[in-house]
Design a protein around this motif. Structure first.
Motif, PDB file in Angstrom:
ATOM      1  N   GLU A 170      59.631  -6.063 -10.697  1.00  0.00           N
ATOM      2  CA  GLU A 170      60.924  -6.233 -11.089  1.00  0.00           C
ATOM      3  C   GLU A 170      61.815  -6.010  -9.768  1.00  0.00           C
ATOM      4  O   GLU A 170      62.861  -6.637  -9.583  1.00  0.00           O
ATOM      5  CB  GLU A 170      61.482  -4.900 -11.886  1.00  0.00           C
ATOM      6  CG  GLU A 170      60.987  -3.650 -11.375  1.00  0.00           C
ATOM      7  CD  GLU A 170      60.936  -2.740 -12.311  1.00  0.00           C
ATOM      8  OE1 GLU A 170      62.266  -2.487 -13.128  1.00  0.00           O
ATOM      9  OE2 GLU A 170      60.218  -1.683 -12.351  1.00  0.00           O
ATOM     10  N   HIS A 171      61.187  -5.472  -8.558  1.00  0.00           N
ATOM     11  CA  HIS A 171      62.115  -5.054  -7.395  1.00  0.00           C
ATOM     12  C   HIS A 171      61.833  -6.394  -6.247  1.00  0.00           C
ATOM     13  O   HIS A 171      62.208  -6.177  -5.290  1.00  0.00           O
ATOM     14  CB  HIS A 171      61.881  -3.932  -7.001  1.00  0.00           C
ATOM     15  CG  HIS A 171      62.416  -2.717  -7.821  1.00  0.00           C
ATOM     16  ND1 HIS A 171      63.759  -2.665  -8.043  1.00  0.00           N
ATOM     17  CD2 HIS A 171      61.888  -1.751  -8.560  1.00  0.00           C
ATOM     18  CE1 HIS A 171      63.924  -1.645  -9.086  1.00  0.00           C
ATOM     19  NE2 HIS A 171      62.927  -0.997  -9.204  1.00  0.00           N
ATOM     20  N   ILE A 172      60.711  -7.237  -6.606  1.00  0.00           N
ATOM     21  CA  ILE A 172      60.251  -8.131  -5.626  1.00  0.00           C
ATOM     22  C   ILE A 172      60.747  -9.515  -6.060  1.00  0.00           C
ATOM     23  O   ILE A 172      60.086 -10.407  -6.511  1.00  0.00           O
ATOM     24  CB  ILE A 172      58.642  -8.098  -5.234  1.00  0.00           C
ATOM     25  CG1 ILE A 172      58.424  -6.653  -4.816  1.00  0.00           C
ATOM     26  CG2 ILE A 172      58.570  -8.852  -4.141  1.00  0.00           C
ATOM     27  CD1 ILE A 172      57.165  -6.462  -4.901  1.00  0.00           C
ATOM     28  N   VAL A 173      62.132  -9.682  -6.132  1.00  0.00           N
ATOM     29  CA  VAL A 173      62.610 -11.100  -6.620  1.00  0.00           C
ATOM     30  C   VAL A 173      63.600 -11.609  -5.627  1.00  0.00           C
ATOM     31  O   VAL A 173      64.674 -10.885  -5.052  1.00  0.00           O
ATOM     32  CB  VAL A 173      63.446 -10.738  -8.078  1.00  0.00           C
ATOM     33  CG1 VAL A 173      64.241 -12.109  -8.329  1.00  0.00           C
ATOM     34  CG2 VAL A 173      62.580 -10.139  -8.989  1.00  0.00           C
ATOM     35  N   TYR A 174      63.195 -12.874  -5.018  1.00  0.00           N
ATOM     36  CA  TYR A 174      63.904 -13.465  -3.720  1.00  0.00           C
ATOM     37  C   TYR A 174      65.121 -14.133  -4.235  1.00  0.00           C
ATOM     38  O   TYR A 174      65.353 -14.619  -5.170  1.00  0.00           O
ATOM     39  CB  TYR A 174      63.058 -14.175  -3.169  1.00  0.00           C
ATOM     40  CG  TYR A 174      61.691 -13.595  -2.816  1.00  0.00           C
ATOM     41  CD1 TYR A 174      61.448 -12.667  -1.863  1.00  0.00           C
ATOM     42  CD2 TYR A 174      60.578 -14.082  -3.497  1.00  0.00           C
ATOM     43  CE1 TYR A 174      60.198 -11.963  -1.736  1.00  0.00           C
ATOM     44  CE2 TYR A 174      59.438 -13.433  -3.311  1.00  0.00           C
ATOM     45  CZ  TYR A 174      59.262 -12.321  -2.341  1.00  0.00           C
ATOM     46  OH  TYR A 174      57.870 -11.820  -2.192  1.00  0.00           O
ATOM     47  N   ALA A 175      66.158 -13.782  -3.394  1.00  0.00           N
ATOM     48  CA  ALA A 175      67.586 -14.566  -3.312  1.00  0.00           C
ATOM     49  C   ALA A 175      67.260 -16.025  -3.539  1.00  0.00           C
ATOM     50  O   ALA A 175      66.249 -16.516  -2.857  1.00  0.00           O
ATOM     51  CB  ALA A 175      68.547 -13.970  -2.259  1.00  0.00           C
ATOM     52  N   SER A 178      68.947   1.849  -1.598  1.00  0.00           N
ATOM     53  CA  SER A 178      68.566   1.190  -0.270  1.00  0.00           C
ATOM     54  C   SER A 178      67.011   0.929   0.025  1.00  0.00           C
ATOM     55  O   SER A 178      66.630   0.257   0.638  1.00  0.00           O
ATOM     56  CB  SER A 178      69.126   2.038   0.903  1.00  0.00           C
ATOM     57  OG  SER A 178      68.753   3.284   0.967  1.00  0.00           O
ATOM     58  N   TYR A 179      66.317   1.924  -0.741  1.00  0.00           N
ATOM     59  CA  TYR A 179      64.921   1.867  -0.525  1.00  0.00           C
ATOM     60  C   TYR A 179      64.355   0.422  -1.295  1.00  0.00           C
ATOM     61  O   TYR A 179      63.658  -0.172  -0.398  1.00  0.00           O
ATOM     62  CB  TYR A 179      64.113   2.748  -1.377  1.00  0.00           C
ATOM     63  CG  TYR A 179      62.618   2.675  -1.449  1.00  0.00           C
ATOM     64  CD1 TYR A 179      61.770   2.747  -0.296  1.00  0.00           C
ATOM     65  CD2 TYR A 179      62.225   1.971  -2.810  1.00  0.00           C
ATOM     66  CE1 TYR A 179      60.322   2.476  -0.209  1.00  0.00           C
ATOM     67  CE2 TYR A 179      60.686   1.762  -2.515  1.00  0.00           C
ATOM     68  CZ  TYR A 179      59.858   1.875  -1.796  1.00  0.00           C
ATOM     69  OH  TYR A 179      58.518   1.729  -1.699  1.00  0.00           O
ATOM     70  N   ASP A 221      66.293  -2.423  -1.485  1.00  0.00           N
ATOM     71  CA  ASP A 221      66.494  -3.383  -0.609  1.00  0.00           C
ATOM     72  C   ASP A 221      65.705  -3.601   0.396  1.00  0.00           C
ATOM     73  O   ASP A 221      65.509  -4.788   0.912  1.00  0.00           O
ATOM     74  CB  ASP A 221      67.996  -3.137   0.008  1.00  0.00           C
ATOM     75  CG  ASP A 221      69.193  -2.848  -1.295  1.00  0.00           C
ATOM     76  OD1 ASP A 221      68.968  -3.553  -2.428  1.00  0.00           O
ATOM     77  OD2 ASP A 221      70.195  -2.363  -1.002  1.00  0.00           O
ATOM     78  N   ALA A 222      65.293  -2.668   1.103  1.00  0.00           N
ATOM     79  CA  ALA A 222      64.280  -2.632   2.115  1.00  0.00           C
ATOM     80  C   ALA A 222      62.929  -3.107   2.067  1.00  0.00           C
ATOM     81  O   ALA A 222      62.459  -3.932   2.599  1.00  0.00           O
ATOM     82  CB  ALA A 222      64.199  -1.389   2.818  1.00  0.00           C
ATOM     83  N   LEU A 223      62.310  -2.832   0.632  1.00  0.00           N
ATOM     84  CA  LEU A 223      61.274  -3.327   0.008  1.00  0.00           C
ATOM     85  C   LEU A 223      61.390  -4.841  -0.139  1.00  0.00           C
ATOM     86  O   LEU A 223      60.652  -5.545   0.266  1.00  0.00           O
ATOM     87  CB  LEU A 223      61.186  -2.729  -1.067  1.00  0.00           C
ATOM     88  CG  LEU A 223      59.559  -3.268  -1.776  1.00  0.00           C
ATOM     89  CD1 LEU A 223      58.546  -2.583  -1.467  1.00  0.00           C
ATOM     90  CD2 LEU A 223      59.674  -3.077  -3.552  1.00  0.00           C
ATOM     91  N   LEU A 224      62.350  -5.263  -0.784  1.00  0.00           N
ATOM     92  CA  LEU A 224      62.679  -6.869  -0.930  1.00  0.00           C
ATOM     93  C   LEU A 224      62.882  -7.478   0.398  1.00  0.00           C
ATOM     94  O   LEU A 224      62.348  -8.754   0.714  1.00  0.00           O
ATOM     95  CB  LEU A 224      64.052  -7.062  -1.690  1.00  0.00           C
ATOM     96  CG  LEU A 224      64.157  -8.221  -2.103  1.00  0.00           C
ATOM     97  CD1 LEU A 224      63.144  -9.336  -2.780  1.00  0.00           C
ATOM     98  CD2 LEU A 224      65.560  -8.530  -2.793  1.00  0.00           C
TER      99      LEU A 224
END
Ligand code: GLN
Length: 384
Positions: free
Chosen positions: A201-206, A281-282, A284-287
């Motif tokens: 869920e948190h690894i989705v590219y723009a 922000s965590y 965001d940084a992971l992504l």
């Protein structure tokens, strides 16, 4: 001797995890089973290091109270609706148990379950172990879209549930909101459950964005949302996952989970709470970290002249290796590990269709590991 369970004759061991063993055998860089070779966040490790102040006996079987509270707060924020930590969560041993537990909660023997193909291999075994019958609906490469008519005819076969891996492993597909609405409308119309696997869920590219199907109209009461802390906090070995669903479903799931595993590791739940409390922000940084790895890796694959579909999410790439002319992708991957020194997963382990042209690599590795793997892959034509 009487024969063993018929169920176990119908599926093999996990090819993904087998390829980790093959990589080890040849000393290859293991880009098969998806897990990082870098450390989890310092703050989580620091909490884990305070061993004597961590709980060392069973937690409540459906998850420690403070873990569920932290998880409910984080997931309510992400999913866009309020989740009750006391009635709507079961904490499991990874999303592997969450998915199995969800399936056993929903399915009777001979119930039909819709599975998109290609699919993460566990779903096949989960379905068989429940005595359910999978109905496969193709996600058609290279774009991995589906035909709504094919999906509707699958639902018409009295499907009890649909398994939705979104963001998708192995394809890297992100189901668009329009696609999810089509699925949701059909699930409501045909009164089917949806069991999700949303570990990426948190690894989705723009410019893609993740939509939680549980948040769509009519879906909350029929969705079992499965997730995990493995990929989000780089703690795949901790085996911390969960199911989020309505209280009636969770009551049943708690019973299944209790007799399967009793509970997830108490000290690890306690240490992981630190991660669940990280600010936005965590994530965001992971992504950003994974976006950079994706660019590095895809550029390298391009430079090696390999052809692939760019993943919209997660950290897997399906590479078309048909040009090498191997009859078996299993053999291709064994040779790749031996001669090139890179471990991959044969694509056939994800497809229902007789597909033999893909291998899956992942890029959840340190940049120096990826650079070394790419250097080796630069030689692929000479060695394969
Ligand atoms: N999700 C990982 C993959 O697809 C593996 C997870 C596991 O082995 N449990 O490679």
């Amino acid at each position: 001797m009487k024969s063993l369970s018929k169920h176990t004759e119908k599926f093999t061991d996990s090819v993904i995890r087998r390829m980790t063993r093959v990589s080890q055998k040849y000393g290859a860089i293991n880009l098969s089973q998806g897990f990082p070779d870098f450390d989890p966040p310092r703050e989580i490790l620091d909490r884990l290091a305070q061993v004597s102040s961590l709980p060392h006996q069973y937690s409540v079987t459906w998850g420690a109270q403070n873990f569920r509270e932290a998880l409910a707060e984080k997931q309510s924020r992400c999913m866009g609706f309020d989740i009750d930590p006391d009635g709507e969560i079961v904490v499991t041993c990874g999303s592997t148990e969450a998915m199995m537990c969800a399936m056993m909660t929903v399915c009777n023997p001979s119930d039909r379950v819709i599975v998109f193909s290609p699919f993460y291999e566990n779903y096949g075994a989960d379905t068989i172990l429940c005595g359910a019958e999978p109905i496969y609906v193709p996600l058609i490469p290279p774009g991995y879209g589906f035909d709504p008519n094919v999906l509707e005819s699958a639902f018409r076969r009295d499907a009890k549930a649909l398994i939705l891996c979104n963001p998708s492993n192995p394809s890297g597909k992100v189901f668009s909101e329009d696609e999810l609405r089509i699925i949701a409308d059909m699930a409501v119309k045909h009164d089917a459950y949806v069991i999700t696997d949303e570990v990426y869920e948190h690894i989705v590219y723009a410019p893609r964005r993740h939509t939680y199907i549980a948040a769509l109209p009519g879906m909350r009461e029929r969705t079992l949302s499965c997730g995990s802390l493995s990929k989000t906090y780089s703690i795949t070995g901790w085996r911390l996952g969960y199911i989020i669903a309505q209280p009636g479903i969770i009551d049943a799931a708690r019973k299944v989970h209790d007799f399967l595993t009793v509970g997830a590791a108490a000290p690890l739940q306690e240490a992981a709470i630190v991660g669940l409390k990280f600010p936005p922000s965590y994530y965001d940084a992971l992504l950003e970290t994974y976006s950079k790895k994706r660019t590095l890796f895809l550029n390298g694959l391009r430079a090696a002249g390999l052809s692939f579909t760019e993943p919209q999410a997660a950290y897997y790439v399906m590479i078309d290796v048909s040009e090498f002319g191997y009859a078996s992708d299993l053999e291709f991957c064994e040779k790749l590990a031996e001669r090139v020194g890179v471990g991959a997963v044969p694509g056939s382990s994800f497809f229902r269709e007789p597909e033999n042209r893909y291998i899956r690599l992942h890029f959840a590795k340190r940049d120096d590991t990826l650079t070394e793997a790419l250097e080796r892959l630069g030689d692929i034509r000479r060695k394969m």
